[in-house]
Design a protein around this motif. Structure first.
Motif, PDB file in Angstrom:
ATOM      1  N   ALA A  66       0.828  -1.211   0.000  1.00 12.02           N
ATOM      2  CA  ALA A  66       0.000   0.000   0.000  1.00 12.02           C
ATOM      3  C   ALA A  66       0.862   1.261   0.000  1.00 12.02           C
ATOM      4  N   MET A  67       1.882   1.294   0.838  1.00 10.42           N
ATOM      5  CA  MET A  67       2.691   2.508   0.949  1.00 10.42           C
ATOM      6  C   MET A  67       3.706   2.626  -0.190  1.00 10.42           C
ATOM      7  N   GLY A  68       4.417   1.534  -0.470  1.00  7.88           N
ATOM      8  CA  GLY A  68       5.463   1.570  -1.488  1.00  7.88           C
ATOM      9  C   GLY A  68       4.927   1.977  -2.853  1.00  7.88           C
ATOM     10  N   VAL A  82      10.642  -2.653  -6.226  1.00 14.60           N
ATOM     11  CA  VAL A  82      11.087  -4.029  -5.963  1.00 14.60           C
ATOM     12  C   VAL A  82      10.178  -4.643  -4.909  1.00 14.60           C
ATOM     13  N   ASP A  83       9.815  -5.904  -5.077  1.00 18.41           N
ATOM     14  CA  ASP A  83       9.080  -6.589  -4.016  1.00 18.41           C
ATOM     15  C   ASP A  83       9.550  -8.036  -3.967  1.00 18.41           C
ATOM     16  N   ALA A  84       9.587  -8.588  -2.745  1.00 12.27           N
ATOM     17  CA  ALA A  84      10.066  -9.960  -2.599  1.00 12.27           C
ATOM     18  C   ALA A  84       9.035 -10.967  -3.098  1.00 12.27           C
ATOM     19  N   ALA A  85       7.759 -10.596  -3.059  1.00 13.10           N
ATOM     20  CA  ALA A  85       6.717 -11.548  -3.490  1.00 13.10           C
ATOM     21  C   ALA A  85       6.591 -11.505  -5.013  1.00 13.10           C
ATOM     22  N   PRO A 131       7.218  -4.724   5.332  1.00 16.65           N
ATOM     23  CA  PRO A 131       6.429  -4.758   6.573  1.00 16.65           C
ATOM     24  C   PRO A 131       7.215  -4.314   7.819  1.00 16.65           C
ATOM     25  N   GLU A 132       6.443  -3.954   8.836  1.00 14.65           N
ATOM     26  CA  GLU A 132       7.006  -3.338  10.050  1.00 14.65           C
ATOM     27  C   GLU A 132       7.728  -4.370  10.930  1.00 14.65           C
ATOM     28  N   SER A 133       8.887  -4.841  10.469  1.00 15.43           N
ATOM     29  CA  SER A 133       9.694  -5.775  11.260  1.00 15.43           C
ATOM     30  C   SER A 133      11.137  -5.291  11.204  1.00 15.43           C
ATOM     31  N   LEU A 148      13.495  -7.621   9.227  1.00 14.25           N
ATOM     32  CA  LEU A 148      13.309  -7.506   7.773  1.00 14.25           C
ATOM     33  C   LEU A 148      13.951  -6.219   7.252  1.00 14.25           C
ATOM     34  N   LYS A 149      13.727  -5.146   7.968  1.00 17.56           N
ATOM     35  CA  LYS A 149      14.248  -3.846   7.519  1.00 17.56           C
ATOM     36  C   LYS A 149      15.776  -3.849   7.558  1.00 17.56           C
ATOM     37  N   ARG A 150      16.352  -4.441   8.592  1.00 23.00           N
ATOM     38  CA  ARG A 150      17.819  -4.498   8.691  1.00 23.00           C
ATOM     39  C   ARG A 150      18.409  -5.311   7.542  1.00 23.00           C
ATOM     40  N   THR A 208      13.785   4.850   5.494  1.00 24.43           N
ATOM     41  CA  THR A 208      12.778   3.873   5.891  1.00 24.43           C
ATOM     42  C   THR A 208      11.448   4.581   6.105  1.00 24.43           C
ATOM     43  N   ASN A 209      10.381   3.915   5.669  1.00 25.53           N
ATOM     44  CA  ASN A 209       9.040   4.483   5.861  1.00 25.53           C
ATOM     45  C   ASN A 209       8.410   3.953   7.149  1.00 25.53           C
ATOM     46  N   THR A 210       9.226   3.430   8.044  1.00 24.16           N
ATOM     47  CA  THR A 210       8.669   2.856   9.273  1.00 24.16           C
ATOM     48  C   THR A 210       7.764   3.836  10.021  1.00 24.16           C
ATOM     49  N   SER A 211       6.712   3.294  10.648  1.00 28.47           N
ATOM     50  CA  SER A 211       5.819   4.132  11.459  1.00 28.47           C
ATOM     51  C   SER A 211       6.289   4.165  12.906  1.00 28.47           C
ATOM     52  N   SER A 212       7.051   3.154  13.330  1.00 28.90           N
ATOM     53  CA  SER A 212       7.297   3.049  14.770  1.00 28.90           C
ATOM     54  C   SER A 212       8.674   2.544  15.150  1.00 28.90           C
ATOM     55  N   PHE A 221       2.287   9.322   5.029  1.00 25.27           N
ATOM     56  CA  PHE A 221       1.008   8.942   5.617  1.00 25.27           C
ATOM     57  C   PHE A 221       0.154   8.279   4.539  1.00 25.27           C
ATOM     58  N   ASN A 222      -0.812   7.524   4.983  1.00 24.59           N
ATOM     59  CA  ASN A 222      -1.607   6.692   4.085  1.00 24.59           C
ATOM     60  C   ASN A 222      -2.900   7.397   3.662  1.00 24.59           C
ATOM     61  N   PRO A 223      -3.197   7.525   2.394  1.00 34.53           N
ATOM     62  CA  PRO A 223      -2.436   7.094   1.222  1.00 34.53           C
ATOM     63  C   PRO A 223      -1.424   8.166   0.804  1.00 34.53           C
TER      64      PRO A 223
HETATM   65  N1  LIG Z   1      -0.244   1.215   5.914  1.00 33.65           N
HETATM   66  C1  LIG Z   1      -0.109   2.353   6.556  1.00 33.65           C
HETATM   67  O1  LIG Z   1      -1.090   3.019   6.927  1.00 33.65           O
HETATM   68  C2  LIG Z   1       1.256   2.911   6.826  1.00 33.65           C
HETATM   69  C3  LIG Z   1       1.415   4.292   7.033  1.00 33.65           C
HETATM   70  C4  LIG Z   1       2.704   4.804   7.233  1.00 33.65           C
HETATM   71  C5  LIG Z   1       3.788   3.932   7.278  1.00 33.65           C
HETATM   72  N2  LIG Z   1       3.589   2.583   7.106  1.00 33.65           N
HETATM   73  C6  LIG Z   1       4.772   1.715   7.137  1.00 33.65           C
HETATM   74  O2  LIG Z   1       5.149   1.412   5.798  1.00 33.65           O
HETATM   75  C7  LIG Z   1       5.715   0.095   5.737  1.00 33.65           C
HETATM   76  C8  LIG Z   1       4.959  -0.721   4.714  1.00 33.65           C
HETATM   77  O3  LIG Z   1       3.607  -0.784   5.063  1.00 33.65           O
HETATM   78  P1  LIG Z   1       2.475  -1.266   4.038  1.00 33.65           P
HETATM   79  O4  LIG Z   1       1.185  -1.008   4.714  1.00 33.65           O
HETATM   80  O5  LIG Z   1       2.737  -0.728   2.691  1.00 33.65           O
HETATM   81  O6  LIG Z   1       2.769  -2.844   4.037  1.00 33.65           O
HETATM   82  P2  LIG Z   1       2.251  -3.949   2.998  1.00 33.65           P
HETATM   83  O7  LIG Z   1       2.198  -5.214   3.776  1.00 33.65           O
HETATM   84  O8  LIG Z   1       1.047  -3.453   2.263  1.00 33.65           O
HETATM   85  O9  LIG Z   1       3.445  -4.045   1.927  1.00 33.65           O
HETATM   86  C9  LIG Z   1       4.717  -4.542   2.215  1.00 33.65           C
HETATM   87  C10 LIG Z   1       5.298  -5.150   0.937  1.00 33.65           C
HETATM   88  O10 LIG Z   1       6.651  -5.494   1.176  1.00 33.65           O
HETATM   89  C11 LIG Z   1       6.924  -6.722   0.522  1.00 33.65           C
HETATM   90  N3  LIG Z   1       8.109  -7.324   1.122  1.00 33.65           N
HETATM   91  C12 LIG Z   1       8.203  -8.096   2.237  1.00 33.65           C
HETATM   92  N4  LIG Z   1       9.515  -8.411   2.458  1.00 33.65           N
HETATM   93  C13 LIG Z   1      10.235  -7.827   1.483  1.00 33.65           C
HETATM   94  C14 LIG Z   1      11.628  -7.784   1.177  1.00 33.65           C
HETATM   95  N5  LIG Z   1      12.528  -8.385   1.953  1.00 33.65           N
HETATM   96  N6  LIG Z   1      12.022  -7.105   0.073  1.00 33.65           N
HETATM   97  C15 LIG Z   1      11.119  -6.483  -0.726  1.00 33.65           C
HETATM   98  N7  LIG Z   1       9.776  -6.497  -0.482  1.00 33.65           N
HETATM   99  C16 LIG Z   1       9.351  -7.144   0.629  1.00 33.65           C
HETATM  100  C17 LIG Z   1       5.655  -7.517   0.688  1.00 33.65           C
HETATM  101  O11 LIG Z   1       5.573  -8.560  -0.292  1.00 33.65           O
HETATM  102  C18 LIG Z   1       4.584  -6.431   0.488  1.00 33.65           C
HETATM  103  O12 LIG Z   1       4.195  -6.318  -0.864  1.00 33.65           O
HETATM  104  C19 LIG Z   1       5.687  -0.437   7.157  1.00 33.65           C
HETATM  105  O13 LIG Z   1       6.891  -0.186   7.791  1.00 33.65           O
HETATM  106  C20 LIG Z   1       4.563   0.372   7.804  1.00 33.65           C
HETATM  107  O14 LIG Z   1       4.698   0.486   9.201  1.00 33.65           O
HETATM  108  C21 LIG Z   1       2.359   2.070   6.867  1.00 33.65           C
END
Ligand SMILES: NC(=O)c1ccc[n+]([C@@H]2O[C@H](COP(=O)([O-])OP(=O)(O)OC[C@H]3O[C@@H](n4cnc5c(N)ncnc54)[C@H](O)[C@@H]3O)[C@@H](O)[C@H]2O)c1
Length: 398
Positions: free
Chosen positions: A21-23, A40-43, A99-101, A104-106, A124-128, A150-152
């Motif tokens: 959603a964010m990327g 880029v996405d891993a899936a 995802p927020e891990s 994974l981010k490291r 990093t787009n991390t929220s927390s 922020f989303n979207p």
């Molecule tokens: N959704 C929100 O409202 C929101 C708002 C602000 C910030 N964020 C932050 O943005 C980040 C992403 O959130 P999201 O909602 O887009 O998540 P999401 O689950 O919709 O998307 C994450 C994507 O990352 C991919 N992915 C997983 N591991 C990967 C890797 N190793 N390499 C490449 N791609 C990989 C997944 O396949 C998935 O498509 C998180 O850190 C979240 O906290 C989210």
């Protein structure tokens, strides 16, 4: 890179890792600003699907006359899919949105640091997650910072530019200029738990939940007070249903844990029970309220009770309690040097549509009045949640 270095502000390549959603939205924003963007996405197939949904969204805007067909084509032409981080070309900026891990981010930052030159800004787009914990994964942490969209991302103007303890000032200033060039409003903040918005907003939810829990008023009446007397676009209980009680609880719990379980951010039983029952709000059709067709079915507020509570004793006044705690949280953030008063106000107005910035609101109410409210709340509910910021005691921010 040292602080004196001038970073080239010309349109460099941008990569976005994680096409969820964010990327996908961040990639669209960068491409709309004229960058060539790699996603880029891993899936398998996820990045292609993200580009396809961007195409659908842009087609919709063209059909409504909000965007020229040429412009839409240009944005799409500038977005490409890369199969892995290692396949990316040299970029000026890479934004991670996996995802927020932390683990994974490291992993992603480790791979990026190996494949991108030292001049590439890594965000990093991390929220927390603490930006420092992510930056530790790379040999040159001065190029790592947070860009919290922020989303979207396409619609929301606010971007928190988060400075880790080792981020170079040059990269922060570059990020600020870039965010502005993308048509967004940057605010600067330190890597403090929840950054600005997710930290300062905590009492907006917590005070309302506590009032309902204590039986002072029902949810619809508390929401009515914050909406109609406070001017907030949505009441806190409806808003947490809208966000998702699980998502809101996770953010609150993360801030609570990162602050050493500070009582100010302790989760409420009310919210924990909603999550345990699976009453998550809009997405499950039931939370604090019942949801139908994406809208909450709000109960009738008790108007007579609302009128009695507002301006009555602070312990039972939803507005006075919430405002005092919001102002306190905002003032405290500024007092700790984590953001400027101006940026805190901008962030709360743009990020969560508060009718006024909490610092400006505090000035209007009088910081001494806010302090008295919190002292009264502490006397009524001892335990450490209601602690006036030292800045309030000193007469507020000058
Ligand atoms: N959704 C929100 O409202 C929101 C708002 C602000 C910030 N964020 C932050 O943005 C980040 C992403 O959130 P999201 O909602 O887009 O998540 P999401 O689950 O919709 O998307 C994450 C994507 O990352 C991919 N992915 C997983 N591991 C990967 C890797 N190793 N390499 C490449 N791609 C990989 C997944 O396949 C998935 O498509 C998180 O850190 C979240 O906290 C989210």
């Amino acid at each position: 890179m040292d602080d004196e270095t001038d970073i080239d502000d010309t349109l460099g390549h941008v990569a976005v890792v994680g096409a969820g959603a964010m990327g996908a939205g961040i990639a669209q924003v960068a491409a709309a600003a004229g960058h060539r963007v790699w996603l880029v996405d891993a899936a398998p197939g996820a990045a292609e699907r993200a580009v396809a949904s961007t195409r659908t969204a842009l087609d919709g805007r063209v059909a409504k006359g909000r965007l020229g067909a040429d412009e839409a084509d240009g944005i799409l032409e500038r977005i490409e899919v890369a199969t892995s981080v290692g396949d990316l070309p040299e970029c000026a900026l890479v934004v991670e949105a996996v995802p927020e891990s932390l683990e994974l981010k490291r992993e992603v930052f480790g791979a990026l640091a190996e494949s991108q030159p030292p001049s590439t800004m890594l965000a990093t787009n991390t929220s927390s997650i603490d930006v420092d914990a992510v930056a530790d994964a790379v040999a040159d942490p001065e190029r790592v910072l947070g860009l919290h969209f922020f989303n979207p991302p396409v619609a929301m103007r606010l971007v928190e530019v988060v400075q880790g303890s080792q981020t170079s000032r040059a990269f922060v200033e570059h990020a600020v200029r870039l965010v502005q060039a993308w048509g967004k409003t940057p605010v600067r903040c330190r890597s403090t738990p929840g950054f600005i918005v997710n930290r300062v907003a905590r009492p907006f939810y917590g005070e309302a939940q506590r009032l309902v829990e204590a039986g002072v008023a029902d949810a619809a009446t508390v929401d009515h007070v914050l909406r109609e007397h406070g001017g907030f676009p949505m009441g806190p209980l409806e808003l947490t249903d809208f966000i998702g009680q699980d998502v809101n609880l996770a953010v609150g719990t993360s801030v609570w844990e990162q602050t050493g379980r500070d009582e100010r951010y302790a989760p409420t039983r009310l919210q924990q029970q909603l999550v345990e029952r699976g009453d998550l709000g809009r997405k499950t059709g039931r939370g604090v309220y019942r949801w139908e067709g994406g809208r909450a079915v709000l109960d009738q507020p008790d108007l007579e009770l609302a009128a009695r509570l507002v301006g009555g004793p602070v312990e039972t006044d939803p507005l006075a309690r919430t405002l005092a705690m919001l102002v306190n949280e905002a003032v405290d953030l500024v007092h700790r040097g984590e953001a400027t008063a101006e940026d805190v106000d901008t962030a709360m107005v743009l990020g969560v549509r508060y009718p006024k910035g909490p610092i400006a609101w505090g000035r209007e109410l009088g910081f001494d009045t806010v302090e008295r409210t919190i002292v009264a709340l502490d006397a009524a509910f001892p335990g450490g949640r209601y602690r006036p910021s030292p800045a309030l005691r000193d007469g507020g921010l000058t």
